[in-house]
Structures are given as C-alpha cells and as structure tokens.
Design an enzyme around this catalytic site. Sequence first.
Site, PDB file in Angstrom:
ATOM      1  CD  GLU A  29    -108.780 -50.186  68.562  1.00 35.48           C
ATOM      2  OE1 GLU A  29    -108.857 -50.562  69.754  1.00 35.48           O
ATOM      3  OE2 GLU A  29    -109.273 -50.813  67.618  1.00 35.48           O
ATOM      4  CD  GLU A  59    -111.304 -62.042  65.921  1.00 36.08           C
ATOM      5  OE1 GLU A  59    -110.565 -61.092  65.588  1.00 36.08           O
ATOM      6  OE2 GLU A  59    -111.193 -63.181  65.453  1.00 36.08           O
ATOM      7  CB  CYS A 103    -112.129 -53.925  65.396  1.00 38.94           C
ATOM      8  SG  CYS A 103    -113.361 -54.874  64.522  1.00 38.94           S
ATOM      9  CE  LYS A 134    -120.089 -58.281  79.991  1.00 36.29           C
ATOM     10  NZ  LYS A 134    -120.880 -57.094  80.007  1.00 36.29           N
TER      11      LYS A 134
END
Length: 478
Positions: free
Chosen positions: A380, A247, A281, A172
């Site tokens: 973030e 992750e 990331c 997906k």
Amino acid sequence: MTVHQNFIGGQWTNATETADNINPSNTREIVGVYARGSRQDAEAAIAAAKEAFKSWSRSSVQLRHDILLKVSTEILARREELGRLLAREEGKTLPESIGEVVRAGQIFDFFAGETLRLSGEKLPSVRPGVEVDITREPVGVVGLITPWNFPIAIPAWKIAPALAYGNCVVFKPADLVPGSAWALADIIIRAGVPEGVFNLVMGRGSVVGDVLLNSRDVHAISFTGSVATGKKVAASSIEHMRKFQLEMGGKNPLVILDDADLDVAVECAANGAFFSTGQRCTASSRLIVTDKIHDAFVEALKVRMSKLVVDDAVKDGTHIGPVVDQNQLDQDLSYIAIGKDEGATLAWGGSLVQRETPGFYLEPTLFTDTTPEMRINREEIFGPVASVIRVEDYDEALALANDTEFGLATGICTTSLKHATHFKRNAEAGMVMVNLPTAGVDYHVPFGGRKGSSYGPREQGRYAAEFYTTVKTAYTLP
Ligand code: NAD
C-alpha cells in the site's frame, strides 16, 4: 492561540503537552493548538467511562435517540464550516471535505433511528413450558482509535453506534487531525451526553493508544489504521480476551475489460486512484486492463490526468489537495523511485509541484508496463500513485485482482452482464463495484474487507450492532 482541551469525565481538562495542527496546503498556517493527552488522562477517561456505563447501559432509548439526532442536526447545519476545517487540516478538497461532513451527519441520523429498532428473539424451548429470550446488550467501555484520512466520517461511524447501543466511549483520534475530532466531540458533549459516557483523549498512539490497548477495563476496541498498528491491537486484545475490530490497508484492483465504456472506465480510475489525493483505504491503486483496450485507456487516462488541478485544498477549482504531511510525502516519493527502479514506465506525473503557499503538493502519478510482483503492485502506497497491469483476458484479470494479501474493495468496468455477475461472485473482497469507483460511500450499508484488510464484524449500517452489542440467551420457567 486557545488550546483545545481533552474532555474527560464530564470536564474539559488541561494537558501538560500540546501540539500544533498544521495545514498541509500551507505549512506556515497553524489550524489550531490541541492538547496531547498523557497516560494518566487516558486512564482517567477509562475510569470515567466504566463508572458511567452503570447508568448509560440502562438509559432510555428515547434519550439516546434524541442526543444522536441533535448531533446529526448540528453537523449538517455546520457542514460548510466543518468541511473547511477538515480541508485545512487534512488536505482533501473542500467539496470532498463537505461531503465527508455530510456523511458524518447522516451516520448520526441513521443510528438515532437504530436506537429504536434494536430487537431480539423469543423462541420456544425444547423443554415444555420453558421460554427462551435472546437479547442484545451493550459491550461496556469501548476504545475507538481512528486514522487521519477520514477525520470526521470514521469517528462518526464508530461513535454513533457505540452510543446508540448503550456503550461508553473513549475516543482517540489520529494525532495529525485533532481539529475535526475536537469539533465533533464538542457537538456530542453539548447534545447532552451524561458525564463520563463520552471521553475525548487526543494524543499519541504510543501513549494514549497504548493505555487503551493495555487496560483491563476496555471491553472492546474498534480500530482503523495501518496493518502494523492493527496487529498490536489484535495481540493486546487477545491477551485481555476482549472484542476487537480492525479496518486496515488495501491494494485495491480496478479491472477494465475490452468491452468497457471508455469514459466510464477513465472516470472510475481517475476518481478511485487520485481523488482524496489517493489517501483512501479503498483507493484503486492497481488498474488491471485487458489487452485490446489497454492503449486507448492509458491515453485517455493521461488526458484526464493532465486536467487534474493540484492545489490548495480550499481553493476553487482544485481537484487534488496536498499530501497530508512530510512523512506521507516521503513514502509516496520513495515508492515512485522504487517503481522506476523496478523497471516500470513512469507514464504521467511523479514530481512535486510548487504552489503559492508551501505545501506537500505531488502530481497524480501513473506507472505502466508493470508486473504483479513489483512492490508498487503489492504494498500500500497511500498516495496519488497508480499502476497499470496489462492482461490477456477476463480470467487473468480476475486471478490478478485476487492475488493480494488485502481484500477491502475491488471494481470492474465492463458492459458484459456475464462478466460483471461472475466478478461479483468471485472477487475476494468485502466490497465490489461494477462501473463505479472503488470507494464505498453509502452510510447505511456495511463497510469492511477480507484477508489482511479487516478483522471482525463489519462497520456501519445495521451490521454495526454485531460489534457494539453482545448477545444474551435467557431461559425462563414461568
Ligand atoms: P496508524 O496505524 O499509524 O494510526 C491509526 C491510529 O492508531 C492513530 O490514531 C494512531 O495514533 C494510533 N496508534 C498508532 N500507534 C499506536 C499504538 N502503538 N497503540 C495504539 N494506537 C496507536 O494509521 P494512519 O497512518 O493514521 O492511517 C493510515 C492507514 O489507515 C492506512 O494503512 C489505511 O489504509 C488505513 N485505513 C483503513 C481504512 C479501512 O476502513 N480499512 C480506512 C481508513 C484508513
């Protein structure tokens, strides 16, 4: 426009809903129209994968090797075309996009080889005459859920080991970037995977993703994306007692010491903070700089930033493409406003820019005079925004580098072997870079982090076997 369909149980299938894939460099341009799968599509894909596992898990490693090698060969041969598609749907520059496509091709090549190297152990038993074999077996049906910022490399580093070790896949991709996912799926399917072994279900996380999370027939989920979604994957996986791997985000530091080579430090910071529009990331969003080099570093970085061209991702000479969409742009702008409100100095950028075509163009942005407690240094942002934190010395720099709930990548620029060695040993992160940008680019070594950034075994390289296989210990009295 043709609708790019989902692939379920060996068939391209019509979907009742579709979505336009919009080019962030030119929002008037539709890159393609893609199926948006339903809950029933996801359920059918899981059922097909479950059925196919019976034979695929016992298939010859030569067959798996040949399929993965074919996939690699086609990806590498089509690098320019696939890179252009990636740049048009995600917004990273054409060279970065082609680089990502090449990496995906190399990953399939690596795992083609790994199919032939899966080994076990044979040990003597403590009981005379008994033999002990330790082998690795595939896990079963694996659900692979991926984010938008690496539309082909992240799918590749999940799909290739999953198939190599004999698992069946329900993939997906992120809703924003179905183009690269569909192209990759098409290559995998034409390379000859048997019916049901590989299924593509494009669609919403809250629909397709939710079915994967709540299915008893999904034996493992590998997820890359935000912390919020990662927590849902974790909670549902514990409920079903299944394997999972996460992750997630980062707030990666780059330490610059007084003894650093200034050019190297500026290049590491510019690359780590602003390339790929900061949507990595592993982006270096906290630049922790010791006192004596601070002013020279900030000045030199501003000069470097003044030369970075923000423009259409596929245009020659563009260094930074657009932000991926309006939502991400709103998030970036809100953090820029938060930084100003918190009292940080806006040293460079911070504004939208107009180009020939309507797109989400944002200047690379630098804050100085920031403190570790500010939200811009703790949360973030996921955009081309970095802040400088001034510190006295190496010890303070190391303490601040580790003072975060994340732990994906970390870096240091120094010419001191003593500090580089100490930093490598004491940095609380999964990946440490010395005099290099914080991005982890090698495809044959483990990738992953600690603390709030990652959970479960590492991805990539030989370490991927930890997640995509399960260990069996067999005792025999011949
Ligand atoms: P996201 O969590 O919004 O989406 C990731 C995937 O999860 C998408 O496919 C999405 O459709 C799906 N999803 C969303 N809601 C779901 C639900 N309820 N159930 C199941 N699936 C669901 O993340 P994103 O915005 O696509 O990606 C950005 C994030 O990814 C950033 O935080 C970034 O740091 C992280 N990221 C981490 C790594 C890494 O390796 N650590 C790499 C790339 C990106």
